[in-house]
Design a protein around this motif. Structure first.
Motif, PDB file in Angstrom:
ATOM      1  N   LEU A 485       0.835  -1.198   0.000  1.00  0.00           N
ATOM      2  CA  LEU A 485       0.000   0.000   0.000  1.00  0.00           C
ATOM      3  C   LEU A 485       0.874   1.255   0.000  1.00  0.00           C
ATOM      4  O   LEU A 485       0.614   2.217  -0.726  1.00  0.00           O
ATOM      5  CB  LEU A 485      -0.922  -0.001   1.228  1.00  0.00           C
ATOM      6  N   GLU A 486       1.922   1.248   0.802  1.00  0.00           N
ATOM      7  CA  GLU A 486       2.833   2.398   0.824  1.00  0.00           C
ATOM      8  C   GLU A 486       3.498   2.566  -0.539  1.00  0.00           C
ATOM      9  O   GLU A 486       3.622   3.674  -1.050  1.00  0.00           O
ATOM     10  CB  GLU A 486       3.906   2.206   1.903  1.00  0.00           C
ATOM     11  N   SER A 489       1.149   4.079  -3.010  1.00  0.00           N
ATOM     12  CA  SER A 489       0.860   5.477  -2.706  1.00  0.00           C
ATOM     13  C   SER A 489       2.027   6.392  -3.033  1.00  0.00           C
ATOM     14  O   SER A 489       1.839   7.582  -3.264  1.00  0.00           O
ATOM     15  CB  SER A 489       0.486   5.599  -1.230  1.00  0.00           C
ATOM     16  N   LEU A 490       3.245   5.851  -3.067  1.00  0.00           N
ATOM     17  CA  LEU A 490       4.418   6.671  -3.349  1.00  0.00           C
ATOM     18  C   LEU A 490       4.633   6.900  -4.844  1.00  0.00           C
ATOM     19  O   LEU A 490       5.557   7.603  -5.233  1.00  0.00           O
ATOM     20  CB  LEU A 490       5.672   5.997  -2.752  1.00  0.00           C
ATOM     21  N   GLU A 492       4.495   8.666  -8.037  1.00  0.00           N
ATOM     22  CA  GLU A 492       4.292  10.064  -8.393  1.00  0.00           C
ATOM     23  C   GLU A 492       4.677  10.263  -9.856  1.00  0.00           C
ATOM     24  O   GLU A 492       4.818   9.285 -10.608  1.00  0.00           O
ATOM     25  CB  GLU A 492       5.190  10.951  -7.511  1.00  0.00           C
ATOM     26  N   ARG A 499      -2.020   6.061  -9.494  1.00  0.00           N
ATOM     27  CA  ARG A 499      -2.120   5.997  -8.042  1.00  0.00           C
ATOM     28  C   ARG A 499      -3.450   6.569  -7.568  1.00  0.00           C
ATOM     29  O   ARG A 499      -4.133   5.989  -6.726  1.00  0.00           O
ATOM     30  CB  ARG A 499      -0.967   6.778  -7.411  1.00  0.00           C
ATOM     31  N   LEU A 503      -6.597   4.811  -5.450  1.00  0.00           N
ATOM     32  CA  LEU A 503      -7.162   5.278  -4.179  1.00  0.00           C
ATOM     33  C   LEU A 503      -8.646   5.596  -4.294  1.00  0.00           C
ATOM     34  O   LEU A 503      -9.346   5.637  -3.284  1.00  0.00           O
ATOM     35  CB  LEU A 503      -6.388   6.496  -3.679  1.00  0.00           C
TER      36      LEU A 503
ATOM     37  N   ARG B 233       5.649   7.993   4.600  1.00  0.00           N
ATOM     38  CA  ARG B 233       5.261   6.647   4.178  1.00  0.00           C
ATOM     39  C   ARG B 233       4.466   6.664   2.883  1.00  0.00           C
ATOM     40  O   ARG B 233       4.595   5.766   2.061  1.00  0.00           O
ATOM     41  CB  ARG B 233       4.411   5.986   5.260  1.00  0.00           C
ATOM     42  N   PHE B 234       3.626   7.681   2.705  1.00  0.00           N
ATOM     43  CA  PHE B 234       2.684   7.673   1.584  1.00  0.00           C
ATOM     44  C   PHE B 234       2.901   8.815   0.600  1.00  0.00           C
ATOM     45  O   PHE B 234       2.108   8.982  -0.316  1.00  0.00           O
ATOM     46  CB  PHE B 234       1.241   7.711   2.113  1.00  0.00           C
ATOM     47  N   GLY B 235       3.952   9.597   0.806  1.00  0.00           N
ATOM     48  CA  GLY B 235       4.225  10.667  -0.146  1.00  0.00           C
ATOM     49  C   GLY B 235       3.235  11.802  -0.096  1.00  0.00           C
ATOM     50  O   GLY B 235       3.045  12.503  -1.085  1.00  0.00           O
ATOM     51  N   ARG B 244      -6.795  11.986   0.152  1.00  0.00           N
ATOM     52  CA  ARG B 244      -5.963  10.795  -0.069  1.00  0.00           C
ATOM     53  C   ARG B 244      -5.700  10.112   1.262  1.00  0.00           C
ATOM     54  O   ARG B 244      -5.735   8.897   1.367  1.00  0.00           O
ATOM     55  CB  ARG B 244      -4.628  11.198  -0.706  1.00  0.00           C
ATOM     56  N   ALA B 247      -8.717   8.231   2.491  1.00  0.00           N
ATOM     57  CA  ALA B 247      -8.867   6.967   1.748  1.00  0.00           C
ATOM     58  C   ALA B 247      -7.856   5.945   2.260  1.00  0.00           C
ATOM     59  O   ALA B 247      -8.162   4.763   2.430  1.00  0.00           O
ATOM     60  CB  ALA B 247      -8.688   7.207   0.248  1.00  0.00           C
ATOM     61  N   LEU B 248      -6.637   6.395   2.504  1.00  0.00           N
ATOM     62  CA  LEU B 248      -5.614   5.474   3.020  1.00  0.00           C
ATOM     63  C   LEU B 248      -5.984   4.980   4.412  1.00  0.00           C
ATOM     64  O   LEU B 248      -5.644   3.852   4.787  1.00  0.00           O
ATOM     65  CB  LEU B 248      -4.248   6.172   3.040  1.00  0.00           C
ATOM     66  N   HIS B 251      -7.553   1.657   5.293  1.00  0.00           N
ATOM     67  CA  HIS B 251      -6.691   0.497   5.525  1.00  0.00           C
ATOM     68  C   HIS B 251      -6.104   0.640   6.928  1.00  0.00           C
ATOM     69  O   HIS B 251      -5.495   1.664   7.240  1.00  0.00           O
ATOM     70  CB  HIS B 251      -5.549   0.448   4.501  1.00  0.00           C
ATOM     71  N   GLN B 253      -3.542  -0.412   8.386  1.00  0.00           N
ATOM     72  CA  GLN B 253      -2.096  -0.246   8.542  1.00  0.00           C
ATOM     73  C   GLN B 253      -1.702   1.229   8.604  1.00  0.00           C
ATOM     74  O   GLN B 253      -0.662   1.567   9.149  1.00  0.00           O
ATOM     75  CB  GLN B 253      -1.333  -0.943   7.412  1.00  0.00           C
TER      76      GLN B 253
END
Lengths: 531, 414
Positions: A485-486, A489-490, A492, A499, A503, B233-235, B244, B247-248, B251, B253
């Motif tokens: 998941l990370e 999400s990263l 870009e 991405r 989401l 962690r997620f930018g 965003r 939405a994350l 989850h 985690q």
């Protein structure tokens, strides 16, 4: 074999025979003996000892990341990936400034005081330097420790950060230097960059993908509204496909370079990593022979490919089906192509993509080549880039007699619009002039003018294959993402749209996609490390 | 030997059949915070799911509301039910001592200008003991493995509390130490600091005010760390990434470290009295539920309606909105009011000359529904601080971004 080659080179039949044999080798058509593969495995798992330079070569070191290949490549089996603890690392200069009473002759010395690895044996200064975890002279070890202590990161005994969280923390921390020589002051800022160990499962299949497949893939994406992957065209005209920057074209070359850079085993082509505190030191002989390199390459090529794990649970099967559909519908499959050429389940186009400004490091990707033509009667264009193991670094600019410039900021993008490469006698040179791959066999030294298009080379990365991903955490080029998941999400840059569509999926579909990715596992029949 | 073998095979078969039965039974959702009978086992667990879905606004009888609450779907029901069923398949013994409840607490559309502001959807899954003492919670919808892990963590927390029933401080420290071990270094340092500060306090804080102030302190300590953590962690970059992040957060985690850090400080608290300020901390607004959830509020609500009905024909009624947990330490009206001319202090003093009540969002929502008020937006463009209800006129919202003189002049005209 080499004597045979040199004999055959003498006549035209011999030349064509050599080409046919070479094609056979590169297509893995010729069978490799089990003995060679076993020898390769033994070498891969071998803990290399240091040698004695007074009587032969110096063996392992002087600077190294591990004592064996399997020390880093072991997740899921011999040849697998490595977690963050085994990350390789390099330092990259963000910017520097000289001030005060500037003495040109002292500039390089001050930069060397910051970190000696920036200064090359020929006196040129590059903006990046690798920092192997182990070995080196006492002086170098002290400088390394002093540098790394500036970054508040918990490290493992293997050298890399203990987990993805520590990778992220070390990415954030700038390394600052302030030094003085006479009345001249240098202030500099740098950053630590890392590369996560990739799995080599299925590498033989990747090695065998014809160039024309990659060319076709690039052409397909050229019409895509969001995604614009590009080929990594190396200086010898070949197409890169190995390494995070796709800066290596063939598996055997990848092994050759890894031996020299990760274990400091000097080869006939690649010098070992040098202790910058002992710049005059030379290894008297190669540490590893070509036969040994080829054997290791054959072993890696023989490694089984990752698989898609099948479940007998109905809910899981439904989730995988839904997840695979979501993977395609949101656009992941545009870059993470399920099938490339004859290789099914790879989930990569092996092309370079701009991943956005947060995914940069200064061992950059190869520049984008838009045209290559023979150049006649022109002088050498001074090169400002140098090809290190991890990518293309930038030589610190400076006028003759003044050392390096008084100030510098590392560029995030390539700037040159053209360069020259030199092709030597007997070298195969692949040219991408149009969509058709043409090879020109050259008989004499020849210069090729390459027209380049500036791109954000510091943030362009090869699409990593997703096969085996469930067994190769952490993720991204430096292991900054602990979970899938990370990692998603990263994404870009050109992948931001994909991405965002992920989401926006209902939670059920997102979880299903992750369930699908979790079926991509390391081969169950991968050789297990010998304890 | 043969008999023993046959017997063990039969027992296994029975276990498998029970597991299959448990897995295939539909999830039975109970009434939130319903009383637990005295005969219920000590190891009973209640799972309470709270989502930011919203309920229809039509006025109807309390019986209708209660009946509807059992069948109204929450946005994550199918995913969550699958996780629960998978867990029950692996641990069939749980089905007899695990009760499941849910309720919705999102913003009613009548108070957000007719728009649904509850997107992206949110959920919290909490586990309590038989007395509704909190044992653990997760933000988001857990997978089967995550749900099982949540249940097992809750059982462990309960065991630690039981073992240290006479020494609650030791129990708190044991749970805190356990959490610290599970966290990355990024979280460990602030967690240790805060645990050290709390260790001398009584770890069972039941009073609503105590819960509220404790949650505020915890939020102030952990929220900045959480935001810094998710950025890396997620930018995520800035406030424009808010959706965003939400939405994350579907989850588990995403906010797991935050939950793990909060657990020692909230373990054992009365969840019925704590869930509201917890939602305020998480969602940034006061939760609004159906009346059946808030039994204690019902009598107060009837009183409010009667009071309004007695005033509305003759005088302007002023309703002041209680600030959320994150804002309530900023005094209102603002003490250092830099506005030229009339200040908020003056306007507030004028308001107090009229029939005046301070309500939270829950009370206002019920009032709005029962008195069939038109849709208003309490949050945009700026936060509404007062609602002015004039005789034979529509409601007027007084926002903190407006000049206070307008409010005072409206009141003076009454």
């Amino acid at each position: 074999m080499n004597k045979l080659f040199s004999t055959l080179r003498c006549n035209r039949f011999g030349q064509w025979f050599c080409i046919a044999v070479a094609c056979g080798w590169s297509a893995n058509v010729l069978a490799v003996s089990p003995g060679t593969i076993q020898q390769g495995r033994t070498l891969f798992e071998r803990n290399w000892p240091t040698g004695n330079p007074t009587i032969s070569s110096d063996g392992l070191g002087p600077l190294f990341n591990g004592t064996s290949c399997v020390a880093c490549h072991h997740q899921g089996g011999v040849g697998g990936s490595g977690d963050a603890r085994f990350n390789a690392q390099a330092i990259g200069i963000e910017r520097y400034q000289f001030s005060g009473l500037i003495r040109a002759q002292d500039k390089v010395g001050l930069i060397s005081n910051f970190f000696p690895g920036f200064v090359q044996p020929d006196g040129s200064v590059m903006n990046t330097a690798s920092i192997p975890h182990h070995g080196g002279s006492a002086q170098y070890a002290s400088v390394r420790e002093s540098l790394l202590s500036q970054i508040n990161t918990m490290r493992s005994e293997h050298g890399g950060p203990v987990n993805a969280s520590e990778v992220r923390l070390s990415n954030q921390a700038p390394i600052r230097y302030s030094g003085q020589s006479h009345l001249m002051k240098l202030t500099a800022e740098a950053r630590l960059f890392q590369r996560n160990t990739t799995a080599m499962f299925g590498a033989g299949l990747v090695d065998a993908i014809p160039d024309k497949v990659l060319v076709q893939q690039e052409r397909l994406q050229s019409r895509h509204p969001e995604i614009s992957g590009r080929l990594s065209i190396l200086r010898d005209g070949s197409l890169g496909r190995f390494g995070w920057r796709a800066n290596v074209s063939k598996l055997v070359r990848f092994v050759d370079r890894a031996c020299a850079n990760e274990l400091s085993l000097e080869t006939k082509r690649m010098p070992q990593a040098t202790d910058p505190a002992r710049p005059g030191y030379r290894n008297p002989a190669p540490d590893i022979s070509d036969d040994q390199i080829e054997a290791m390459s054959e072993f890696i090529a023989s490694l089984p490919r990752p698989i898609e794990r099948q479940s007998d649970d109905h809910d899981t099967l439904e989730a995988v089906k839904l997840g695979r559909a979501a993977f395609e519908s949101v656009g992941c499959a545009v870059c993470h192509v399920p099938k490339l050429g004859a290789v099914d389940g790879l989930y990569s186009d092996l092309l370079l993509h701009d991943m956005g400004p947060n995914m940069y490091d200064y061992d950059a990707a190869e520049p984008q080549v838009i045209k290559q033509t023979p150049a006649v009667g022109v002088g050498e264009v001074p090169g400002s880039r140098q090809h290190s193991y991890y990518g293309v670094s930038t030589q610190l600019p400076g006028a003759a007699g003044s050392g390096v410039n008084d100030s510098f900021v590392s560029p995030r993008s390539s700037q040159a619009t053209e360069d020259y490469v030199t092709v030597r006698t007997g070298q195969e040179f692949g040219r991408i002039v149009t969509a058709v791959n043409q090879t020109a066999r050259v008989r004499a030294e020849m210069r090729i003018l390459r027209k380049l298009k500036p791109t954000n080379t510091s943030q362009e990365w090869k699409t990593p294959p997703l096969w085996g991903i469930a067994d190769s955490a952490p993720y991204m080029h430096d292991g900054r993402a602990e979970t899938l998941l990370e990692a998603i999400s990263l994404h870009e840059g050109e992948s931001a749209g994909t991405r965002d569509r992920f989401l926006q999926l209902p939670l059920r579909d997102r979880k299903a996609m992750i369930t699908f990715l979790e079926t991509l596992v390391a081969p169950p029949n991968a050789p297990k490390p010998v304890l | 030997m043969r008999i023993a073998f046959t017997l063990s095979c039969l027992l296994c078969l029975v276990g498998v059949v029970r597991a299959e039965e448990a897995a295939s039974k539909p999830i039975a959702w109970g009434t939130p915070f319903q009383s637990v009978s005295a005969s219920t086992a000590d190891n009973h667990l209640t799972v309470i799911v709270i989502t930011n879905d919203t309920y229809p606004d039509q006025a109807r009888s309390a019986t209708d509301v209660e009946a509807e609450s059992k069948h109204q779907p929450i946005w994550c029901e199918s995913v969550l039910s699958q996780s629960v069923r998978s867990t029950l398949k692996r641990r069939p013994g749980l089905s007899e001592r695990l009760a499941l409840q849910f309720f919705t607490a999102g913003l009613p559309v009548k108070l957000t200008g007719g728009e649904n502001r509850n997107l992206p959807a949110r959920a919290i899954v909490a586990i309590c003991d038989r007395d509704y003492r909190l044992l653990g919670f997760r933000i988001g919808v857990p997978s089967a493995e995550e749900f099982q892990s949540l249940v097992e963590d809750a059982e462990e927390v309960r065991s630690i509390r039981q073992l240290n029933a006479d020494e609650p401080t030791q129990g708190f420290q044991a749970i805190a130490d356990r959490s610290i071990e599970r966290l990355t270094r990024f979280w460990q340092t602030p967690m240790r600091d805060l645990a050290g500060a709390f260790v001398d306090e009584e770890s069972d804080g039941d009073a609503p005010d105590r819960s509220r102030s404790r949650l505020k302190t915890l939020g102030e300590a952990f929220d900045p760390i959480y935001l810094a953590d998710v950025k890396l962690r997620f930018g995520l970059v800035d406030a424009s990434d808010q959706n965003r992040l939400i939405a994350l957060e579907q989850h588990t985690q995403t906010k797991l470290s935050w939950c793990e850090s909060m657990t020692p400080f909230l373990a054992g608290c009365d969840f019925e009295g704590t869930w509201r300020p917890l939602m305020e901390l998480l969602w940034g607004h006061q939760p609004v539920t159906q009346e059946s959830v808030d039994q204690a509020g019902q009598s107060g609500q009837a009183d409010l309606l009667a009071w309004y009905d007695s005033q509305k024909e003759t005088d302007a009624v002023v309703i002041s909105l209680k600030p959320t947990l994150r804002l309530d330490h900023f005094p209102w009206p603002p003490i250092m009011d830099e506005t030229r001319g009339m200040s908020w202090v003056d306007a507030h003093a004028e308001a107090l000359r009229h029939p005046f009540r301070q309500l939270d969002l829950q009370q206002l929502a019920v009032f709005w529904r029962e008195r069939k008020m038109p849709a208003v937006d309490l949050f945009r463009p700026t936060l509404a601080r007062y609602v002015l209800l004039q005789p034979n006129k529509g409601p007027v919202l007084i926002r903190q971004g407006e000049p206070p003189a307008r409010f005072a002049n409206l009141l003076k005209k009454q």
